[in-house]
Design an enzyme around this catalytic site. Structure first.
Site, PDB file in Angstrom:
ATOM      1  N   VAL A 254       0.858  -1.181   0.000  1.00  0.00           N
ATOM      2  CA  VAL A 254       0.000   0.000   0.000  1.00  0.00           C
ATOM      3  C   VAL A 254       0.897   1.235   0.000  1.00  0.00           C
ATOM      4  O   VAL A 254       1.792   1.351   0.841  1.00  0.00           O
ATOM      5  CB  VAL A 254      -0.891  -0.016   1.266  1.00  0.00           C
ATOM      6  CG1 VAL A 254      -1.746   1.224   1.338  1.00  0.00           C
ATOM      7  CG2 VAL A 254      -1.757  -1.265   1.282  1.00  0.00           C
ATOM      8  N   CYS A 255       0.665   2.146  -0.939  1.00  0.00           N
ATOM      9  CA  CYS A 255       1.486   3.363  -1.041  1.00  0.00           C
ATOM     10  C   CYS A 255       1.305   4.216   0.217  1.00  0.00           C
ATOM     11  O   CYS A 255       0.186   4.610   0.555  1.00  0.00           O
ATOM     12  CB  CYS A 255       1.065   4.157  -2.270  1.00  0.00           C
ATOM     13  SG  CYS A 255       1.855   5.765  -2.381  1.00  0.00           S
ATOM     14  N   ILE A 256       2.403   4.508   0.870  1.00  0.00           N
ATOM     15  CA  ILE A 256       2.304   5.182   2.166  1.00  0.00           C
ATOM     16  C   ILE A 256       1.705   6.584   2.057  1.00  0.00           C
ATOM     17  O   ILE A 256       0.879   6.976   2.884  1.00  0.00           O
ATOM     18  CB  ILE A 256       3.666   5.197   2.913  1.00  0.00           C
ATOM     19  CG1 ILE A 256       3.487   5.762   4.321  1.00  0.00           C
ATOM     20  CG2 ILE A 256       4.730   5.994   2.161  1.00  0.00           C
ATOM     21  CD1 ILE A 256       4.619   5.450   5.261  1.00  0.00           C
TER      22      ILE A 256
END
Lengths: 117, 135
Positions: free
Chosen positions: B79-81
């Site tokens: 998941v893209c931070i």
């Protein structure tokens, strides 16, 4: 590897314009060869007269102007989009260059990875 | 010929069919002997990792399906931070860092940076995005 990002969204109105631009910056930061094409409404991302005043978003032009710092030098818009939207090239970020549809096709052919946002 | 795929999921799971399509694609690719190098959740796609998602009983909870698929095939779900924090998707570590009173990252997902997507683009044979440009 050559990454081509094909943007089609105006700077404000949806978060994808800004987040996709961040992705392009990350690609450059990880030493990839990056080209950006601001097609259709994305040409508005390059306008140096844009006003974010009522959007409560950070000014998009700040990132656009920072692109050379990330060594992203291949920044393009399409001449046809300038004409159809009545935009003068003098109002666009100075480091962006015009492309014809044929040149865009060549650029796409030469890219290893094309992502459009 | 066996291929490895990198998938970018950018569609909101309740609003947009794309994340379920991505899930089905993963399943089909793996069943056919291909590999999934990584699935990267970006922009509104990060909502796929919200384990608090609670649809009515006769509807599908997308995060649960990803968790199950991850368990079966040991998938790398990242998941893209920056997308995640903006949208309130946090794991235990980020919750502690920002002093939040809970965390909601579903099992099987990890939080990571855009560098992991760049790495996936470099190393997978094919890159596919699920989630269109909603106007």
């Amino acid at each position: 590897m050559t990454f081509l990002y094909l943007f089609t969204r105006a700077p404000y109105g949806h978060s994808i314009a800004r987040e996709a631009l961040d992705m392009a910056l990350a690609s450059a930061a990880f030493d990839q060869h990056v080209s950006l094409v601001f097609a259709q409404d994305a040409i508005y991302q390059l306008l140096n007269t844009q006003d974010n005043g009522n959007t409560e978003k950070k000014p998009h032009i700040g990132v656009i102007n920072a692109l050379p710092l990330y060594e992203i030098e291949n920044i393009y818009y399409l001449s046809d989009d300038c004409t159809s939207r009545n935009i003068s090239a003098t109002n666009l970020a100075p480091h962006a260059k015009a492309l014809s549809a044929t040149e865009l096709a060549d650029l796409m052919r030469s890219a290893d990875r094309i992502q459009s946002f | 010929m066996s291929l490895s795929f990198a998938l970018l999921v950018s569609g909101q799971p309740c609003t947009d069919q794309s994340s379920l399509t991505a899930l089905r694609f993963c399943q089909a690719a793996l069943d056919s002997g291909h590999q999934i190098y990584r699935v990267f959740f970006f922009n509104d796609g990060v909502h796929c990792a919200n384990r608090f998602t609670t649809p009515p009983q006769d509807e599908i909870a997308v995060p649960k399906q990803w968790t199950n698929l991850q368990k079966t095939f040991d998938l790398d779900l990242v998941v893209c931070i920056s997308s995640a924090l903006r949208r309130g998707i946090v794991d235990k570590k980020e919750a502690a860092r920002y002093e939040l009173d809970g965390h909601n990252l579903a099992d099987g997902f990890t939080i990571g940076g855009l560098g992991q997507w760049v790495d996936a683009c470099q190393n997978a044979d094919r890159v596919i995005r699920f989630g269109g440009n909603a106007q």
